[in-house]
Design an enzyme around this catalytic site. Structure first.
Site, short mmCIF file in Angstrom:
data_model
loop_
_atom_site.label_atom_id
_atom_site.label_comp_id
_atom_site.label_asym_id
_atom_site.label_seq_id
_atom_site.Cartn_x
_atom_site.Cartn_y
_atom_site.Cartn_z
N LYS A 8 0.08 -12.39 7.54
CA LYS A 8 -0.95 -12.41 8.82
C LYS A 8 -2.02 -11.61 8.40
CE LYS A 8 -0.09 -7.78 10.18
NZ LYS A 8 -1.20 -7.08 10.42
N PRO A 91 1.05 -9.44 -1.00
CA PRO A 91 1.26 -8.00 -1.69
C PRO A 91 2.00 -7.15 -0.86
CG PRO A 91 -0.99 -9.02 -1.91
CD PRO A 91 -0.01 -10.03 -0.79
N VAL A 92 2.78 -6.13 -1.29
CA VAL A 92 3.41 -5.11 -0.60
C VAL A 92 2.51 -3.89 -0.06
CG1 VAL A 92 5.33 -3.60 -0.67
CG2 VAL A 92 5.37 -5.56 -1.80
N ALA A 94 0.52 -3.61 2.36
CA ALA A 94 -1.03 -4.19 2.39
C ALA A 94 -1.52 -4.14 3.77
CB ALA A 94 -0.94 -5.47 1.50
N ALA A 97 1.70 -7.77 6.75
CA ALA A 97 3.36 -8.14 7.51
C ALA A 97 4.27 -8.72 6.38
CB ALA A 97 3.24 -8.80 8.74
N GLY A 98 4.18 -8.57 5.28
CA GLY A 98 4.98 -9.14 4.04
C GLY A 98 6.39 -8.72 4.31
N GLY A 99 6.78 -7.56 4.61
CA GLY A 99 8.16 -7.29 4.98
C GLY A 99 8.61 -7.62 6.39
N ASP A 133 5.50 -5.98 14.07
CA ASP A 133 5.07 -7.20 13.62
C ASP A 133 5.83 -8.54 13.61
OD1 ASP A 133 2.48 -6.17 13.25
OD2 ASP A 133 2.58 -5.85 11.08
#
Length: 280
Positions: A8, A91-92, A94, A97-99, A133
Site C-alpha cells: 500500500k 521491500p521490508v 519501507a 505495509a509488507g508485513g 495497517d
C-alpha cells in the site's frame, strides 16, 4: 492455497491527536498497489512453520505472519498446524505495509482453510491486534483509515495509476518516526475532505496540493537524501510525490509511462530499490 499480499501507499497521513495509552490518532487515505508478496498456506498436523525466500526476514515468532497464525489458532482453538511460505517482493521496513499485508493474507487464508466462517469485520478486528495497517490490508482498495487504523471506510476506487516506488538502502522504524513527531508544532493538517473530493474527480493536480504526510516532518529532516529523491522524481514529471507511511519509501504518481521509466532509471543508484507498479 496461494494468496497475493498487496503493498500500500499513503495518499495522505495526518496525525490529529494522541490517546492516553500513547497511540497516535490518525486520518489517512490509503491505496492498494499491484506490487505483492506471494503467500502459500497449507494445513499441517501441528505447529507453525514459516519459510521465506529472503534470508534477512525472520521466520520465527518475530515474523508478523507467524504472529497472525498463532493469534488465530488461539482465538479459534485450532488444533491442526499451518505452513506459511513467503515469497517477498515488497521491500521490508519501507512504509509499504509488507508485513501487515502478509499477516492479512494469513488471516484470510486460514479462515478459508480451516472453514472458520469469520466475517471481514471479525478478521479486521483480529488484524488490529497485530498492527494498525492490517485492517486496511484485509479490506484493500482505496480507503479512509481513522482512529489507530481500526475505522476503515471504502472510497471511490483510485485504480490504474502509474506508481514509481524508490526505497533507499536503509529502513525506518515506525516507532522512531512516530516517536520524533511533535503534534504541537504542526501548523497545517491535511484537508482530507478536499483530498477525497479531488480523488473522486480524478483531479491529480488538486490531489497533489492536498496529499501530505506529516511524518515527513520527522523522517526527511533525519534523512536529507529523501528530499533529493523527491525533487528528482518531481523534475521527472511525477504529479504527486510523497513518502509512504513512516518511510523511507518515496513514491511518485505519473500520468506518462515513459516519464516514469526515465525516472526509474535515473533513481536506480546508491543502493535504491526501484519498483514500477500501479494502483488497483
Amino acid at each position: 492455497m496461494l494468496l497475493k499480499a498487496h503493498a500500500k501507499i499513503n495518499l495522505s497521513l495526518d496525525i490529529i491527536g494522541k490517546r492516553k495509552d500513547g497511540y497516535h490518532l490518525l486520518e489517512m487515505v490509503m491505496q492498494t498497489l499491484e506490487l505483492h508478496d506471494e503467500i502459500e498456506i497449507s494445513e499441517t498436523e501441528k505447529g507453525i512453520l514459516v519459510t521465506c525466500d529472503k534470508d534477512y526476514v525472520p521466520v520465527d515468532e518475530r515474523n508478523i505472519a507467524y504472529k497472525a497464525a498463532k493469534l488465530l489458532m488461539e482465538l479459534k482453538d485450532i488444533r491442526k498446524g499451518v505452513r506459511i511460505d513467503i515469497r517477498k517482493k515488497i521491500p521490508v521496513a519501507a512504509g509499504l505495509a509488507g508485513g501487515s499485508a502478509d499477516a492479512a493474507a494469513v488471516l484470510e487464508g486460514m479462515n478459508e482453510i480451516f472453514n472458520l466462517k469469520m466475517t471481514e469485520k471479525e478478521l479486521m478486528d483480529a488484524g488490529l491486534k497485530l498492527g494498525a495497517d492490517v485492517p486496511f490490508c484485509i479490506r484493500g482498495g482505496t480507503c479512509l483509515c481513522e482512529g489507530v487504523g481500526e475505522v476503515v471506510t471504502s472510497l471511490k476506487p483510485f485504480k490504474d495509476h502509474i506508481v514509481l516506488l524508490v526505497k533507499p538502502s536503509f529502513g525506518v522504524s515506525t516507532k522512531d518516526a512516530y516517536g520524533g513527531f511533535e503534534l504541537d508544532k504542526i501548523n497545517r493538517h491535511v484537508d482530507t475532505d478536499k483530498l477525497i473530493k479531488a480523488m473522486g474527480e480524478n483531479d491529480l493536480k488538486g490531489m497533489s496540493y492536498f496529499s501530505r504526510n506529516l511524518l515527513e516532518n520527522v523522517v526527511l529532516r533525519r534523512y536529507p537524501v529523501l528530499k533529493s529523491i523527491k525533487l528528482s522524481m518531481q523534475k521527472s514529471g511525477s504529479v504527486i510525490t510523497l513518502m509512504s507511511g513512516s518511510g523511507p519509501t518515496i513514491y511518485g504518481i505519473f500520468t506518462d509511462e515513459q516519464h516514469a521509466e526515465n525516472a526509474a532509471r535515473a533513481l536506480h543508484k546508491n543502493g535504491n530499490e526501484v519498483i514500477l507498479t500501479r494502483t488497483i
